[in-house]
Design an enzyme around this catalytic site. Structure first.
Site, PDB file in Angstrom:
ATOM      1  N   PHE A   1      -0.739  -3.339   4.251  1.00  0.00           N
ATOM      2  CA  PHE A   1      -0.597  -4.474   5.153  1.00  0.00           C
ATOM      3  C   PHE A   1      -0.092  -4.022   6.519  1.00  0.00           C
ATOM      4  O   PHE A   1       0.430  -2.921   6.675  1.00  0.00           O
ATOM      5  CB  PHE A   1       0.380  -5.485   4.551  1.00  0.00           C
ATOM      6  CG  PHE A   1      -0.179  -6.173   3.341  1.00  0.00           C
ATOM      7  CD1 PHE A   1      -0.820  -7.393   3.460  1.00  0.00           C
ATOM      8  CD2 PHE A   1      -0.085  -5.579   2.087  1.00  0.00           C
ATOM      9  CE1 PHE A   1      -1.355  -8.028   2.341  1.00  0.00           C
ATOM     10  CE2 PHE A   1      -0.618  -6.206   0.962  1.00  0.00           C
ATOM     11  CZ  PHE A   1      -1.256  -7.434   1.091  1.00  0.00           C
ATOM     12  N   CYS A   2      -0.219  -4.937   7.489  1.00  0.00           N
ATOM     13  CA  CYS A   2       0.232  -4.716   8.859  1.00  0.00           C
ATOM     14  C   CYS A   2       1.683  -4.239   8.883  1.00  0.00           C
ATOM     15  O   CYS A   2       2.504  -4.822   8.190  1.00  0.00           O
ATOM     16  CB  CYS A   2       0.109  -6.029   9.628  1.00  0.00           C
ATOM     17  SG  CYS A   2       0.821  -5.983  11.268  1.00  0.00           S
ATOM     18  N   PRO A   3       2.075  -3.259   9.672  1.00  0.00           N
ATOM     19  CA  PRO A   3       1.221  -2.460  10.561  1.00  0.00           C
ATOM     20  C   PRO A   3       0.768  -1.141   9.937  1.00  0.00           C
ATOM     21  O   PRO A   3       0.519  -0.175  10.650  1.00  0.00           O
ATOM     22  CB  PRO A   3       2.145  -2.208  11.750  1.00  0.00           C
ATOM     23  CG  PRO A   3       3.515  -2.104  11.134  1.00  0.00           C
ATOM     24  CD  PRO A   3       3.505  -2.942   9.888  1.00  0.00           C
TER      25      PRO A   3
END
Lengths: 76, 130
Positions: free
Chosen positions: A13-15
């Site tokens: 997932f981000c980042p």
């Protein structure tokens, strides 16, 4: 000679995908192309934004079966 | 590329806050900003070398962060330094209270910083608190 490399950052997932790409960009040579694979939609928007901000080049971006493929070129 | 000053004060010891602070610091730093992180209060103990305790979740989101494959907050802080030249400093008061020295902290952590220096360093940019 310029190289082409796949950076598989699926299922994080981000980042995560952005950081993985930056790590690979650091090691790449100018002119190299990297194709990042991401299943995170936020990253699919964020990566081109980052590339444009720091002045590299986005060559291609498309989604296929839930995976975004973003190809970038290291320009400096 | 524009370069702005971003100062991040981290005092919380919960997972959600530490994660968000790490995201702001890492993305901010790799986007060309001059990032300073100041670690104090309940946040600092997680940066002691060999610390095994994981940060407790405050709510539902914190539990999900643990279950899903989210980058670990310490790894993101380290990448902020490695890829974006961020400076991460422990609060000198917190270092004293915990009874530790600079050498007890993770290698990507800089020298302890006093509040006076942090406030002066932060005076002309964005300040975030988590």
């Amino acid at each position: 000679m310029a190289e082409r490399k796949i950076v598989d950052a699926k299922n994080t997932f981000c980042p995560g995908p952005l950081m993985e790409l930056i790590g690979q960009m650091k090691m790449a040579e100018i002119g190299d192309e990297l194709e990042i694979l991401s299943t995170d939609k936020g990253s699919a928007n964020d990566i081109p934004e980052w590339i444009n901000k720091v002045g590299h080049e986005v060559l291609d971006s498309f989604e296929e079966e839930g995976v975004w493929h973003i190809t970038v070129k290291k320009t400096k | 590329m524009s370069s702005d000053k971003i100062s991040v004060m981290v005092t919380s010891g919960n997972r959600e806050q530490l994660q968000m602070a790490a995201m702001v610091a890492s993305v901010g730093a790799v986007s060309g900003n001059d990032v300073t992180v100041f670690l104090s209060m309940n946040a600092l103990k997680f940066f002691v070398k060999g610390a095994t305790e994981s940060a407790p979740a405050e709510g539902e989101m914190g539990k999900l962060l643990e279950e899903k494959n989210v980058p670990e907050f310490k790894e993101l802080f380290e990448q902020a330094v490695e890829y974006g030249d961020a400076t991460i400093s422990p609060c000198s008061m917190a270092v004293d209270i915990l009874g530790i020295s600079e050498d007890d902290l993770e290698s990507f952590i800089s020298e302890p910083m006093g509040l006076t220096s942090f406030l002066s360093d932060a005076s002309e940019g964005q300040v975030w608190h988590f």
